[in-house]
Design a protein around this motif. Structure first.
Motif, mmCIF file in Angstrom:
data_model
loop_
_atom_site.group_PDB
_atom_site.id
_atom_site.type_symbol
_atom_site.label_atom_id
_atom_site.label_comp_id
_atom_site.label_asym_id
_atom_site.label_seq_id
_atom_site.Cartn_x
_atom_site.Cartn_y
_atom_site.Cartn_z
ATOM 1 N N HIS A 1 14.291 -46.365 -10.236
ATOM 2 C CA HIS A 1 15.308 -47.324 -10.689
ATOM 3 C C HIS A 1 16.217 -46.464 -11.655
ATOM 4 C CE1 HIS A 1 17.341 -50.967 -11.502
ATOM 5 N NE2 HIS A 1 17.310 -50.549 -12.832
ATOM 6 N N GLU B 1 12.661 -55.731 -4.815
ATOM 7 C CA GLU B 1 13.120 -54.562 -5.835
ATOM 8 C C GLU B 1 13.952 -54.994 -7.063
ATOM 9 O OE1 GLU B 1 14.925 -51.615 -3.025
ATOM 10 O OE2 GLU B 1 13.123 -50.855 -2.952
ATOM 11 N N ILE C 1 12.035 -54.604 -10.230
ATOM 12 C CA ILE C 1 11.527 -53.246 -11.006
ATOM 13 C C ILE C 1 11.942 -53.006 -12.295
ATOM 14 C CG2 ILE C 1 11.755 -50.669 -10.522
ATOM 15 C CD1 ILE C 1 9.788 -52.057 -8.540
ATOM 16 N N TYR D 1 3.760 -53.173 -6.951
ATOM 17 C CA TYR D 1 4.189 -51.886 -7.176
ATOM 18 C C TYR D 1 3.233 -51.203 -8.258
ATOM 19 C CZ TYR D 1 8.716 -53.743 -5.442
ATOM 20 O OH TYR D 1 9.612 -54.446 -4.551
ATOM 21 N N GLU E 1 5.908 -48.625 -3.813
ATOM 22 C CA GLU E 1 5.444 -49.900 -3.304
ATOM 23 C C GLU E 1 4.260 -49.812 -2.771
ATOM 24 O OE1 GLU E 1 8.594 -52.697 -1.396
ATOM 25 O OE2 GLU E 1 7.716 -51.563 0.363
#
Length: 173
Positions: free
Chosen positions: A3, A59, A62, A160, A170
């Protein structure tokens, strides 16, 4: 996967950290341990305000996980509890780990889910070693969490492994 924080996100995080550090340094009448605890709590509270209250997709969680547990020196689990509309109803971190492993009791996690009437859970844990790949034990615990969640109608949405560099893997989705 990794990320990438936007420049605005990074600037806000750094500004909040500087403000918190300055505040704590001015509190000379409390012990070092209390100062560190206060710093950790303030950082946690400020960073929660930087992230959305409703998640469009798993997501989107994250950045919060990386910021809250990614830098840790011990393995920790963090959870985001959601309602049916993907609104975050609670977030928490379980600090029961060591450098290379963590202990998590599913009954504690689901007790929190029930307390906040959550119907979905997203979880992550960090690997202080920087290795983003899940271990067989990580996969087994994730499977158990998904099975238990399914049986009590609190579904595991995603799981995660995160690292300090912002990388993640993941385990479950």
């Amino acid at each position: 996967m990794k990320h990438m924080f936007s420049e605005t996100e990074l600037a806000l995080i750094e500004l909040k950290k500087k403000k918190i550090t300055k505040l704590v340094s001015e509190l000379t009448s409390i012990s070092r341990e209390d100062s560190l605890f206060l710093l950790k709590e303030l950082h946690h509270n400020y960073t929660e305000k930087l992230f959305p209250d409703v998640l469009e997709k798993a997501e989107d969680s994250i950045p919060w996980f990386v910021n809250i547990i990614g830098q840790g020196e011990i393995e920790r689990f963090a959870f985001i509890f959601l309602n049916n509309n993907n609104k975050i109803v609670h977030r928490c971190v379980f600090d029961q780990g060591s450098i290379s492993r963590t202990t998590l009791y599913p009954r504690q996690v689901f007790a929190v889910a029930f307390k906040y009437s959550a119907t979905r859970i997203i979880c992550a844990h960090n690997h202080p070693s920087g290795v983003k790949h899940p271990s067989p034990q990580d996969r087994e615990l994730t499977r158990r969490m998904a099975d238990i969640g399914s049986s009590v109608e609190v579904n595991l949405v995603a799981s995660y492994v995160v690292t300090a560099s912002g990388e993640y893997t993941e385990i479950y989705h």
